[in-house]
Design a protein around this motif. Sequence first.
Motif, mmCIF file in Angstrom:
data_model
loop_
_atom_site.group_PDB
_atom_site.id
_atom_site.type_symbol
_atom_site.label_atom_id
_atom_site.label_comp_id
_atom_site.label_asym_id
_atom_site.label_seq_id
_atom_site.Cartn_x
_atom_site.Cartn_y
_atom_site.Cartn_z
ATOM 1 N N CYS A 161 1.133 -1.179 -0.069
ATOM 2 C CA CYS A 161 0.168 0.231 -0.485
ATOM 3 C C CYS A 161 0.877 1.189 -0.707
ATOM 4 N N ALA A 162 2.409 0.759 -0.186
ATOM 5 C CA ALA A 162 2.683 2.120 -0.374
ATOM 6 C C ALA A 162 3.242 3.167 0.664
ATOM 7 N N SER A 163 2.585 2.583 2.132
ATOM 8 C CA SER A 163 2.500 3.805 3.337
ATOM 9 C C SER A 163 3.603 4.724 3.772
ATOM 10 N N ILE A 164 3.819 5.446 3.684
ATOM 11 C CA ILE A 164 4.736 6.092 4.841
ATOM 12 C C ILE A 164 4.475 7.083 6.079
ATOM 13 N N PRO A 165 5.426 7.429 6.602
ATOM 14 C CA PRO A 165 5.187 8.274 7.961
ATOM 15 C C PRO A 165 4.202 9.472 7.800
ATOM 16 N N MET A 166 3.429 9.680 8.506
ATOM 17 C CA MET A 166 2.387 11.071 8.348
ATOM 18 C C MET A 166 2.854 12.383 8.411
ATOM 19 N N TYR A 167 4.286 12.359 9.476
ATOM 20 C CA TYR A 167 5.291 13.672 9.298
ATOM 21 C C TYR A 167 6.083 14.188 8.318
ATOM 22 N N VAL A 168 6.316 12.776 7.789
ATOM 23 C CA VAL A 168 7.375 12.840 6.641
ATOM 24 C C VAL A 168 6.244 12.998 5.619
ATOM 25 N N PHE A 169 5.222 12.648 5.363
ATOM 26 C CA PHE A 169 4.355 13.163 4.244
ATOM 27 C C PHE A 169 4.226 14.543 4.405
ATOM 28 N N GLN A 170 3.354 15.078 5.327
ATOM 29 C CA GLN A 170 3.351 16.606 5.857
ATOM 30 C C GLN A 170 4.950 17.146 5.464
ATOM 31 N N GLN A 171 6.109 16.800 5.620
ATOM 32 C CA GLN A 171 6.710 18.220 5.489
ATOM 33 C C GLN A 171 7.025 18.112 4.041
ATOM 34 N N LEU A 172 6.992 17.198 3.860
ATOM 35 C CA LEU A 172 7.199 17.188 1.888
ATOM 36 C C LEU A 172 6.219 18.219 1.129
ATOM 37 N N TYR A 173 5.388 17.634 1.654
ATOM 38 C CA TYR A 173 3.556 18.734 0.785
ATOM 39 C C TYR A 173 3.874 19.632 0.882
ATOM 40 N N ALA A 208 -3.713 8.703 11.336
ATOM 41 C CA ALA A 208 -4.158 8.292 13.027
ATOM 42 C C ALA A 208 -4.846 6.907 13.027
ATOM 43 N N SER A 209 -5.442 6.745 11.934
ATOM 44 C CA SER A 209 -6.174 5.201 12.632
ATOM 45 C C SER A 209 -5.565 3.833 11.407
ATOM 46 N N HIS A 210 -4.661 4.558 11.440
ATOM 47 C CA HIS A 210 -3.295 3.891 10.501
ATOM 48 C C HIS A 210 -1.804 3.663 11.305
ATOM 49 N N SER A 211 -1.986 4.146 12.527
ATOM 50 C CA SER A 211 -0.739 3.517 12.940
ATOM 51 C C SER A 211 0.279 4.473 12.577
ATOM 52 N N GLY A 212 -0.132 6.132 12.218
ATOM 53 C CA GLY A 212 0.703 7.133 12.163
ATOM 54 C C GLY A 212 0.747 7.086 10.802
ATOM 55 N N PHE A 213 0.680 6.297 10.069
ATOM 56 C CA PHE A 213 0.984 5.981 8.406
ATOM 57 C C PHE A 213 0.180 6.527 7.439
ATOM 58 N N ILE A 214 0.302 7.099 6.168
ATOM 59 C CA ILE A 214 -0.468 8.207 5.158
ATOM 60 C C ILE A 214 -0.340 7.221 4.293
ATOM 61 N N MET A 215 -1.297 6.330 3.269
ATOM 62 C CA MET A 215 -0.985 6.094 2.254
ATOM 63 C C MET A 215 -1.270 6.928 0.697
ATOM 64 N N PRO A 216 -1.021 6.753 -0.913
ATOM 65 C CA PRO A 216 -1.588 7.117 -1.536
ATOM 66 C C PRO A 216 -3.307 7.003 -1.685
ATOM 67 N N ARG A 217 -4.023 5.903 -1.475
ATOM 68 C CA ARG A 217 -5.382 5.940 -1.801
ATOM 69 C C ARG A 217 -5.726 7.330 -0.851
ATOM 70 N N HIS A 218 -5.146 6.895 0.540
ATOM 71 C CA HIS A 218 -6.024 8.367 1.162
ATOM 72 C C HIS A 218 -6.092 9.089 0.555
ATOM 73 N N THR A 219 -5.636 10.144 -0.466
ATOM 74 C CA THR A 219 -5.341 11.090 -0.947
ATOM 75 C C THR A 219 -6.454 11.690 -2.462
ATOM 76 N N THR A 220 -6.417 9.966 -2.494
ATOM 77 C CA THR A 220 -7.694 9.927 -3.554
ATOM 78 C C THR A 220 -9.090 9.868 -3.547
ATOM 79 N N HIS A 221 -9.362 9.732 -2.171
ATOM 80 C CA HIS A 221 -10.332 9.403 -1.513
ATOM 81 C C HIS A 221 -11.002 10.526 -1.766
ATOM 82 N N ILE A 222 -12.598 10.048 -1.982
ATOM 83 C CA ILE A 222 -13.848 11.093 -1.955
ATOM 84 C C ILE A 222 -14.429 12.132 -1.386
ATOM 85 N N LEU A 223 -13.714 11.684 0.004
ATOM 86 C CA LEU A 223 -13.736 13.022 0.585
ATOM 87 C C LEU A 223 -12.711 13.705 1.398
ATOM 88 N N CYS A 224 -11.547 12.933 0.984
ATOM 89 C CA CYS A 224 -9.972 13.843 0.800
ATOM 90 C C CYS A 224 -10.005 15.539 0.478
#
Length: 228
Positions: A161-173, A208-224
């Motif tokens: 699922c290509a997850s990375i820590p949310m803090y890394v995603f946030q920093q780069l975003y 928060a519901s995935h142990s602090g990790f974010i996945m690419p599919r989260h960014t394409t979710h209809i609610l995102c």
Amino acid sequence: MPLDPPDIYCAEQIFVPPTFPGILKQYTKAAIRTQPYDLLRWSAAYFRALAKGERPPVKERLEYPQITTESGLSPGFLKVLIQQIGKECSAKVCKLQEIWDGLCLDRQKLKEMLQLSGCQDGNEVDWLSFIAVASGHLNENLQQTMQMLCELLTEEPEGGCASIPMYVFQQLYQFLAEMDCPEIPGIGPRVPEETTKAALNYLQEMAASHSGFIMPRHTTHILCPPLY
């Protein structure tokens, strides 16, 4: 007076080092997978890495159709850079230049990417920032760039699922969102603060519901909310 070498009359008189066939086979497979722009320059980098006991600059697989960019960079070559340097916080510019040249990529584009990455002294560059900028040169919008960064920086095996820590995603975003580069589609113009806040609030809830990790599919979710 030196003696003349004996005449060779048959193939059995020629000594072939026992390791030569294996080295030649691996080199041939590596060249086919990597498809270097300049075979001689890349070959020098390949055998230099082997002589040093380092991992050679070889793509994991053949990219087809072959991607063409102004810099010569492609997702496959970017993965090679990450394999060679790792995922540390900073990278030596001289090391990056050596690998970049070995892959026969455009040196002027490297300088431009280093400047965008905030490299000031020319000695070291924030490595994750550089990867983010380089990814921006390979995509059509910021969302695609963030998805590529997840795939490049994940510790999961390919196909996961290509997850990375949310803090890394946030920093780069946030780093990319604050840049104003409309000429680079994968980065684009500066993103309004309210847009980044809305996106990050939603993604933080997902993480928060995935142990602090974010996945690419989260960014394409209809609610995102949109990332840009």
